[in-house]
Design a protein around this motif. Sequence first.
Motif, PDB file in Angstrom:
ATOM      1  N   ASN A  39      33.523  45.677  44.641  1.00 20.61           N
ATOM      2  CA  ASN A  39      34.683  45.147  45.336  1.00 20.61           C
ATOM      3  C   ASN A  39      34.415  43.719  45.806  1.00 20.61           C
ATOM      4  O   ASN A  39      35.250  42.849  45.671  1.00 20.61           O
ATOM      5  CB  ASN A  39      35.040  46.054  46.517  1.00 20.61           C
ATOM      6  CG  ASN A  39      36.334  45.638  47.174  1.00 20.61           C
ATOM      7  OD1 ASN A  39      37.144  44.944  46.585  1.00 20.61           O
ATOM      8  ND2 ASN A  39      36.516  46.050  48.403  1.00 20.61           N
ATOM      9  N   ALA A  40      33.224  43.460  46.356  1.00 22.27           N
ATOM     10  CA  ALA A  40      32.873  42.116  46.805  1.00 22.27           C
ATOM     11  C   ALA A  40      32.822  41.155  45.626  1.00 22.27           C
ATOM     12  O   ALA A  40      33.288  40.018  45.732  1.00 22.27           O
ATOM     13  CB  ALA A  40      31.543  42.140  47.544  1.00 22.27           C
ATOM     14  N   ASP A  41      32.275  41.603  44.507  1.00 18.06           N
ATOM     15  CA  ASP A  41      32.230  40.765  43.309  1.00 18.06           C
ATOM     16  C   ASP A  41      33.633  40.454  42.802  1.00 18.06           C
ATOM     17  O   ASP A  41      33.916  39.319  42.417  1.00 18.06           O
ATOM     18  CB  ASP A  41      31.421  41.441  42.205  1.00 18.06           C
ATOM     19  CG  ASP A  41      29.919  41.469  42.495  1.00 18.06           C
ATOM     20  OD1 ASP A  41      29.481  40.717  43.401  1.00 18.06           O
ATOM     21  OD2 ASP A  41      29.206  42.236  41.831  1.00 18.06           O
ATOM     22  N   ALA A  42      34.512  41.448  42.805  1.00 18.97           N
ATOM     23  CA  ALA A  42      35.888  41.234  42.357  1.00 18.97           C
ATOM     24  C   ALA A  42      36.599  40.250  43.277  1.00 18.97           C
ATOM     25  O   ALA A  42      37.342  39.380  42.813  1.00 18.97           O
ATOM     26  CB  ALA A  42      36.646  42.562  42.303  1.00 18.97           C
ATOM     27  N   THR A  43      36.358  40.364  44.579  1.00 16.38           N
ATOM     28  CA  THR A  43      36.979  39.446  45.537  1.00 16.38           C
ATOM     29  C   THR A  43      36.485  38.022  45.320  1.00 16.38           C
ATOM     30  O   THR A  43      37.274  37.075  45.294  1.00 16.38           O
ATOM     31  CB  THR A  43      36.702  39.908  46.981  1.00 16.38           C
ATOM     32  OG1 THR A  43      37.235  41.230  47.156  1.00 16.38           O
ATOM     33  CG2 THR A  43      37.326  38.966  47.994  1.00 16.38           C
ATOM     34  N   ARG A  44      35.181  37.857  45.139  1.00 14.53           N
ATOM     35  CA  ARG A  44      34.611  36.530  44.879  1.00 14.53           C
ATOM     36  C   ARG A  44      35.174  35.945  43.579  1.00 14.53           C
ATOM     37  O   ARG A  44      35.531  34.783  43.516  1.00 14.53           O
ATOM     38  CB  ARG A  44      33.080  36.591  44.798  1.00 14.53           C
ATOM     39  CG  ARG A  44      32.391  36.358  46.123  1.00 14.53           C
ATOM     40  CD  ARG A  44      30.911  36.098  45.939  1.00 14.53           C
ATOM     41  NE  ARG A  44      30.192  37.181  45.295  1.00 14.53           N
ATOM     42  CZ  ARG A  44      29.737  38.268  45.918  1.00 14.53           C
ATOM     43  NH1 ARG A  44      29.916  38.412  47.203  1.00 14.53           N
ATOM     44  NH2 ARG A  44      29.092  39.202  45.265  1.00 14.53           N
ATOM     45  N   HIS A  45      35.250  36.796  42.556  1.00 12.96           N
ATOM     46  CA  HIS A  45      35.770  36.343  41.270  1.00 12.96           C
ATOM     47  C   HIS A  45      37.246  35.945  41.405  1.00 12.96           C
ATOM     48  O   HIS A  45      37.670  34.929  40.846  1.00 12.96           O
ATOM     49  CB  HIS A  45      35.583  37.429  40.208  1.00 12.96           C
ATOM     50  CG  HIS A  45      35.882  36.990  38.821  1.00 12.96           C
ATOM     51  ND1 HIS A  45      35.238  35.937  38.206  1.00 12.96           N
ATOM     52  CD2 HIS A  45      36.796  37.446  37.919  1.00 12.96           C
ATOM     53  CE1 HIS A  45      35.720  35.769  36.989  1.00 12.96           C
ATOM     54  NE2 HIS A  45      36.678  36.675  36.794  1.00 12.96           N
ATOM     55  N   ALA A  46      38.013  36.719  42.145  1.00  8.23           N
ATOM     56  CA  ALA A  46      39.425  36.399  42.349  1.00  8.23           C
ATOM     57  C   ALA A  46      39.581  35.065  43.072  1.00  8.23           C
ATOM     58  O   ALA A  46      40.435  34.252  42.711  1.00  8.23           O
ATOM     59  CB  ALA A  46      40.121  37.502  43.146  1.00  8.23           C
ATOM     60  N   MET A  47      38.749  34.815  44.070  1.00  3.60           N
ATOM     61  CA  MET A  47      38.825  33.543  44.794  1.00  3.60           C
ATOM     62  C   MET A  47      38.486  32.366  43.876  1.00  3.60           C
ATOM     63  O   MET A  47      39.124  31.315  43.944  1.00  3.60           O
ATOM     64  CB  MET A  47      37.890  33.559  46.007  1.00  3.60           C
ATOM     65  CG  MET A  47      38.294  34.575  47.074  1.00  3.60           C
ATOM     66  SD  MET A  47      40.015  34.456  47.587  1.00  3.60           S
ATOM     67  CE  MET A  47      40.035  32.870  48.354  1.00  3.60           C
ATOM     68  N   LYS A  48      37.505  32.550  43.005  1.00  5.37           N
ATOM     69  CA  LYS A  48      37.156  31.489  42.046  1.00  5.37           C
ATOM     70  C   LYS A  48      38.314  31.231  41.081  1.00  5.37           C
ATOM     71  O   LYS A  48      38.603  30.085  40.747  1.00  5.37           O
ATOM     72  CB  LYS A  48      35.892  31.857  41.274  1.00  5.37           C
ATOM     73  CG  LYS A  48      34.627  31.745  42.090  1.00  5.37           C
ATOM     74  CD  LYS A  48      33.416  32.129  41.276  1.00  5.37           C
ATOM     75  CE  LYS A  48      32.163  32.056  42.128  1.00  5.37           C
ATOM     76  NZ  LYS A  48      30.970  32.456  41.390  1.00  5.37           N
ATOM     77  N   LEU A  49      38.975  32.303  40.640  1.00  8.69           N
ATOM     78  CA  LEU A  49      40.106  32.140  39.725  1.00  8.69           C
ATOM     79  C   LEU A  49      41.286  31.453  40.409  1.00  8.69           C
ATOM     80  O   LEU A  49      41.965  30.628  39.796  1.00  8.69           O
ATOM     81  CB  LEU A  49      40.526  33.493  39.157  1.00  8.69           C
ATOM     82  CG  LEU A  49      39.552  34.115  38.163  1.00  8.69           C
ATOM     83  CD1 LEU A  49      39.934  35.561  37.862  1.00  8.69           C
ATOM     84  CD2 LEU A  49      39.490  33.288  36.885  1.00  8.69           C
ATOM     85  N   GLN A  79      41.460  45.963  39.478  1.00  6.15           N
ATOM     86  CA  GLN A  79      40.445  46.199  40.511  1.00  6.15           C
ATOM     87  C   GLN A  79      40.995  45.895  41.892  1.00  6.15           C
ATOM     88  O   GLN A  79      41.914  45.093  42.048  1.00  6.15           O
ATOM     89  CB  GLN A  79      39.224  45.314  40.261  1.00  6.15           C
ATOM     90  CG  GLN A  79      38.502  45.635  38.982  1.00  6.15           C
ATOM     91  CD  GLN A  79      37.229  44.813  38.855  1.00  6.15           C
ATOM     92  OE1 GLN A  79      36.544  44.571  39.826  1.00  6.15           O
ATOM     93  NE2 GLN A  79      36.923  44.389  37.644  1.00  6.15           N
ATOM     94  N   LYS A  80      40.380  46.519  42.879  1.00  6.19           N
ATOM     95  CA  LYS A  80      40.740  46.226  44.257  1.00  6.19           C
ATOM     96  C   LYS A  80      40.143  44.881  44.651  1.00  6.19           C
ATOM     97  O   LYS A  80      39.001  44.580  44.352  1.00  6.19           O
ATOM     98  CB  LYS A  80      40.223  47.313  45.198  1.00  6.19           C
ATOM     99  CG  LYS A  80      40.973  48.610  45.076  1.00  6.19           C
ATOM    100  CD  LYS A  80      40.514  49.614  46.100  1.00  6.19           C
ATOM    101  CE  LYS A  80      41.362  50.871  45.989  1.00  6.19           C
ATOM    102  NZ  LYS A  80      41.022  51.821  47.039  1.00  6.19           N
TER     103      LYS A  80
END
Length: 171
Positions: free
Chosen positions: A18-28, A85-86
């Motif tokens: 979840n933390a990785d998905a959040t970080r990736h979303a912020m980068k995108l 993903q969440k």
Amino acid sequence: MQFYFIILMLVLMPFQANADATRHAMKLIDRTTAQGACASYIGYMGSNYRIGGFVSEQEANRIQEEHWRLASEAAEELVALGISQKIDGQMMISPKGSSICLADLCFAKVEYIEALFLMSGGVEADKAVTKKEINCPEGVWSPCFGGVPVDNWEYKAATLYDSKNCSLLVP
């Protein structure tokens, strides 16, 4: 001891994902906004492409299209991530009936959500090029922004294109 470590990792793995998905979303989001803003800066330069450091109008158009393409790809990837993903503990994009929703904002097609993210860079660029902060009296409740004269937009856009390192964002 290794057994407990493995159990701990299995329990914590969803949180890490979840933390990785959040970080990736912020980068995108950052990539979509930056590329869209850079494309918009070129648009504000109009036919005065040389002030932006371009050798020809064709080169300026090609680079602008490349910025838009990269922004679009990042927006598509962001929406795909948000659907699958969440993000920050919850689903960012989810189907509701025949609609696809970004939080409480629902659309007929997923492409409309991509366009919403894609437009964010243009909105940021528009504000950066056409507005300037002004000194307001203390206690004023409204934002203190004034307009930049239209004749200065292309110069401000060229300065922003350079200062934001937009040329480094295209291959």
